[in-house]
Scaffold this motif. Structure first.
Motif, mmCIF file in Angstrom:
data_model
loop_
_atom_site.group_PDB
_atom_site.id
_atom_site.type_symbol
_atom_site.label_atom_id
_atom_site.label_comp_id
_atom_site.label_asym_id
_atom_site.label_seq_id
_atom_site.Cartn_x
_atom_site.Cartn_y
_atom_site.Cartn_z
ATOM 1 N N ALA A 92 40.805 28.508 37.206
ATOM 2 C CA ALA A 92 42.057 28.396 37.961
ATOM 3 C C ALA A 92 42.317 29.661 38.767
ATOM 4 C CB ALA A 92 43.217 28.108 37.011
ATOM 5 N N MET A 93 42.073 30.823 38.158
ATOM 6 C CA MET A 93 42.271 32.093 38.853
ATOM 7 C C MET A 93 41.302 32.224 40.026
ATOM 8 S SD MET A 93 44.746 33.796 37.357
ATOM 9 C CE MET A 93 45.569 34.187 35.801
ATOM 10 N N ARG A 94 40.053 31.846 39.805
ATOM 11 C CA ARG A 94 39.055 31.911 40.879
ATOM 12 C C ARG A 94 39.439 30.989 42.031
ATOM 13 N NH1 ARG A 94 33.862 33.365 42.292
ATOM 14 N NH2 ARG A 94 33.766 34.787 40.508
ATOM 15 N N ALA A 95 39.957 29.808 41.701
ATOM 16 C CA ALA A 95 40.387 28.878 42.746
ATOM 17 C C ALA A 95 41.526 29.461 43.564
ATOM 18 C CB ALA A 95 40.800 27.552 42.122
ATOM 19 N N TYR A 96 42.435 30.178 42.888
ATOM 20 C CA TYR A 96 43.550 30.796 43.619
ATOM 21 C C TYR A 96 43.018 31.855 44.579
ATOM 22 C CZ TYR A 96 47.869 33.218 44.722
ATOM 23 O OH TYR A 96 48.922 33.786 45.405
ATOM 24 N N VAL A 97 42.084 32.666 44.109
ATOM 25 C CA VAL A 97 41.530 33.732 44.952
ATOM 26 C C VAL A 97 40.818 33.144 46.166
ATOM 27 C CG1 VAL A 97 39.822 35.586 45.062
ATOM 28 C CG2 VAL A 97 41.323 35.389 43.065
ATOM 29 N N THR A 98 39.943 32.164 45.952
ATOM 30 C CA THR A 98 39.192 31.594 47.081
ATOM 31 C C THR A 98 40.131 30.875 48.044
ATOM 32 O OG1 THR A 98 38.685 29.636 45.739
ATOM 33 C CG2 THR A 98 37.047 31.391 45.778
ATOM 34 N N GLY A 99 41.147 30.204 47.513
ATOM 35 C CA GLY A 99 42.117 29.542 48.373
ATOM 36 C C GLY A 99 42.930 30.525 49.192
ATOM 37 N N PHE A 100 43.252 31.674 48.603
ATOM 38 C CA PHE A 100 44.037 32.694 49.297
ATOM 39 C C PHE A 100 43.305 33.199 50.530
ATOM 40 C CE2 PHE A 100 45.449 36.992 50.177
ATOM 41 C CZ PHE A 100 46.815 36.957 49.973
ATOM 42 N N PHE A 101 41.995 33.409 50.411
ATOM 43 C CA PHE A 101 41.251 34.015 51.505
ATOM 44 C C PHE A 101 40.658 33.005 52.488
ATOM 45 C CE2 PHE A 101 40.914 37.440 48.269
ATOM 46 C CZ PHE A 101 41.573 38.416 48.998
ATOM 47 N N PRO B 298 39.942 30.655 55.520
ATOM 48 C CA PRO B 298 38.525 30.269 55.564
ATOM 49 C C PRO B 298 37.552 31.433 55.366
ATOM 50 C CG PRO B 298 39.358 30.527 57.776
ATOM 51 C CD PRO B 298 40.534 30.764 56.866
ATOM 52 N N GLU B 299 38.074 32.653 55.193
ATOM 53 C CA GLU B 299 37.186 33.778 54.895
ATOM 54 C C GLU B 299 36.841 33.750 53.411
ATOM 55 O OE1 GLU B 299 38.438 37.303 57.793
ATOM 56 O OE2 GLU B 299 40.172 36.454 56.749
ATOM 57 N N ALA B 300 35.961 34.644 53.005
ATOM 58 C CA ALA B 300 35.546 34.673 51.601
ATOM 59 C C ALA B 300 35.353 36.109 51.152
ATOM 60 C CB ALA B 300 34.246 33.886 51.408
ATOM 61 N N ILE B 301 35.779 36.384 49.927
ATOM 62 C CA ILE B 301 35.575 37.706 49.347
ATOM 63 C C ILE B 301 34.134 37.819 48.866
ATOM 64 C CG2 ILE B 301 36.498 36.843 47.150
ATOM 65 C CD1 ILE B 301 37.356 39.700 46.493
ATOM 66 N N ALA B 302 33.493 38.942 49.174
ATOM 67 C CA ALA B 302 32.123 39.168 48.723
ATOM 68 C C ALA B 302 32.121 39.383 47.213
ATOM 69 C CB ALA B 302 31.531 40.379 49.430
ATOM 70 N N GLU B 303 31.253 38.683 46.526
ATOM 71 C CA GLU B 303 31.215 38.766 45.068
ATOM 72 C C GLU B 303 30.948 40.199 44.581
ATOM 73 O OE1 GLU B 303 31.805 36.542 42.698
ATOM 74 O OE2 GLU B 303 32.248 34.887 44.066
ATOM 75 N N LYS B 304 30.084 40.935 45.287
ATOM 76 C CA LYS B 304 29.787 42.308 44.872
ATOM 77 C C LYS B 304 31.025 43.186 44.981
ATOM 78 C CE LYS B 304 24.816 42.494 45.803
ATOM 79 N NZ LYS B 304 23.732 43.163 46.582
ATOM 80 N N ARG B 305 31.810 42.977 46.038
ATOM 81 C CA ARG B 305 33.041 43.775 46.169
ATOM 82 C C ARG B 305 34.035 43.411 45.078
ATOM 83 N NH1 ARG B 305 37.363 44.512 51.221
ATOM 84 N NH2 ARG B 305 38.432 46.280 50.225
ATOM 85 N N ALA C 259 49.968 36.733 61.665
ATOM 86 C CA ALA C 259 50.464 38.055 62.056
ATOM 87 C C ALA C 259 49.896 39.180 61.217
ATOM 88 C CB ALA C 259 51.997 38.081 61.995
ATOM 89 N N ALA C 260 49.614 38.922 59.945
ATOM 90 C CA ALA C 260 49.120 39.982 59.050
ATOM 91 C C ALA C 260 47.644 40.282 59.252
ATOM 92 C CB ALA C 260 49.380 39.606 57.595
ATOM 93 N N GLY C 261 46.980 39.568 60.153
ATOM 94 C CA GLY C 261 45.569 39.798 60.397
ATOM 95 C C GLY C 261 44.702 39.138 59.333
ATOM 96 N N SER C 262 43.479 39.611 59.209
ATOM 97 C CA SER C 262 42.574 39.051 58.216
ATOM 98 C C SER C 262 43.138 39.264 56.815
ATOM 99 C CB SER C 262 41.202 39.723 58.312
ATOM 100 O OG SER C 262 40.398 39.394 57.189
ATOM 101 N N ARG C 263 43.170 38.199 56.011
ATOM 102 C CA ARG C 263 43.680 38.340 54.649
ATOM 103 C C ARG C 263 42.781 39.216 53.784
ATOM 104 N NH1 ARG C 263 47.004 33.466 51.814
ATOM 105 N NH2 ARG C 263 48.997 34.217 52.625
ATOM 106 N N LEU C 264 41.550 39.385 54.203
ATOM 107 C CA LEU C 264 40.666 40.270 53.448
ATOM 108 C C LEU C 264 41.181 41.710 53.460
ATOM 109 C CD1 LEU C 264 37.160 38.914 54.496
ATOM 110 C CD2 LEU C 264 38.259 38.691 52.266
ATOM 111 N N GLY C 265 42.011 42.041 54.438
ATOM 112 C CA GLY C 265 42.599 43.370 54.479
ATOM 113 C C GLY C 265 43.483 43.665 53.276
#
Length: 370
Positions: A41-50, A52-59, A332-338
């Motif tokens: 569930a937590m992983r789904a929240y993270v991937t949904g938050f970002f 269409p971008e995606a957080i790099a697993e190594k980061r 407005a906040a730019g890339s969510r990865l920021g």
């Protein structure tokens, strides 16, 4: 091996919670979720938050290193508050009563640049570090707000379309033909009055930037700024009706909540100048779009620019056909990865304090206890 924030009882068992997350701000929820990459569930929240971008697993793994076993609690904190070493929050009150109930607290971590709601003197007296983390994503929202003000007042969309569409006899090389399409009503920011509804983190960032454009600032907020900051920003607090009547631009920066509802609606629009430009980069629900549409179609307002909408994605509607309206799709906040940069600094602080060291980022200067 247990994470460095996991305490141990005399019998060797883990104590919990050690990190208290004190509100349900979406970035606070994200920070909690990032600490649990193996929870579906937590992983789904993270991937949904970002998306269409995606957080790099190594980061992701790197930023959470050493915190994997850190236990946490959402607000309100339940029993076992003596175990809490660090609290992370955006909105709330960390006062003497709260601090007395958390005798082992070592870090108060606020998501935001100002120590709003924190008793710094009491925290200093108790040996608790305080960090207030500036948020680049909020600075990006403030930039976007000023961009929208300029786009509407300078009639950027119409001007761009006129050049692209052509239809005019090309001039000779070097010939000057100022405003050759004949666009009227082009405005400016210098010397104009900006009304800010909600002088929180983003509102203050907007005010700082608007001052650089030579604007006068009025603002409506339940908690006025310190007088010295008002003077620095060329700003003054005002009741909402007075702000509506005097402003050339009105920008909304209040959080969405059932209590707030639509803070600007038909009554407020009727108070405004017929040339006023409305900006919303907050949430779609804080502005009555139906009343705004009616006022714009009737010519009672000068224009509007919306980055947030009552329905997202936005359907094609009357707004989309108005030349004096600029629309952007909630970016407005730019890339969510920021946002990861902000959370990464918070996690650095948690690691440092959990290991008995000083916090690293955005530490607030100690103050004497009153």
């Amino acid at each position: 091996m247990a994470g460095i924030l996991t305490g141990e009882t005399a019998g060797g068992g883990a104590t919990a919670p050690l990190v208290g997350f004190l509100d349900e701000d979406h970035v606070i929820r994200l920070a909690r979720a990032l600490l649990h990459p193996d929870d579906a569930a937590m992983r789904a929240y993270v991937t949904g938050f970002f998306a269409p971008e995606a957080i790099a697993e190594k980061r992701w793994a790197r930023m959470c290193a050493g915190l994997e076993q850190a236990t946490h609690s959402p607000a309100p904190l339940g029993g076992g508050t003596e175990a809490v070493r660090c609290v992370v929050f955006r909105r709330g009150n960390i006062d003497r009563t709260f601090l007395a109930a958390h005798p082992n607290l070592r870090l108060i971590q606020r998501l935001g640049a100002r120590p709003v709601g924190i008793d710094i003197g009491e925290a200093t007296w108790r040996g608790i570090q305080v960090s207030c983390m500036p948020r680049p994503s909020l600075a990006a929202v403030a930039e976007h707000c000023l961009m929208l003000m300029l786009a509407v007042s300078k009639k950027l969309i119409q001007a761009d379309a006129c050049v692209r569409r052509g239809g005019h006899e090309p001039g000779d090389r070097g010939q000057v033909a100022y405003n050759w399409p004949g666009i009227d009503g082009i405005g400016r920011l210098w010397g104009k009055t900006l009304g800010i509804v909600g002088m929180g983190e983003v509102g203050l960032l907007v005010a700082e930037r608007a001052k650089a454009f030579g604007m006068r600032i009025l603002y409506f907020d339940d908690n006025p700024l310190p007088p010295e900051l008002d003077r620095e920003l060329n700003a003054e607090p005002a009741a909402l009706p007075a702000l509506c009547e005097a402003s050339d631009f009105v920008s909304v920066h209040v959080p969405a909540s059932p209590r707030n509802g639509a803070i600007l609606g038909r009554r407020e629009f009727e108070m405004m100048k017929p040339t006023v430009i409305i900006i919303n980069t907050s949430r779609g629900s804080v502005l009555d779009e139906e009343a705004l549409t009616t006022a714009l179609l009737a010519g009672r307002l000068g224009g509007a620019a919306l980055d947030v909408h009552q329905h997202e994605p936005r359907p094609v509607d009357a707004f989309c056909a108005m030349e004096n309206v600029v629309l952007t799709p909630h970016l407005a906040a730019g890339s969510r990865l920021g946002v990861l940069d902000e959370i990464e600094m918070i996690f650095d602080n948690l690691r440092a304090v959990g290991a008995g060291r000083r916090a690293i980022h955005a530490v607030v200067e100690p103050r004497d206890r009153p």
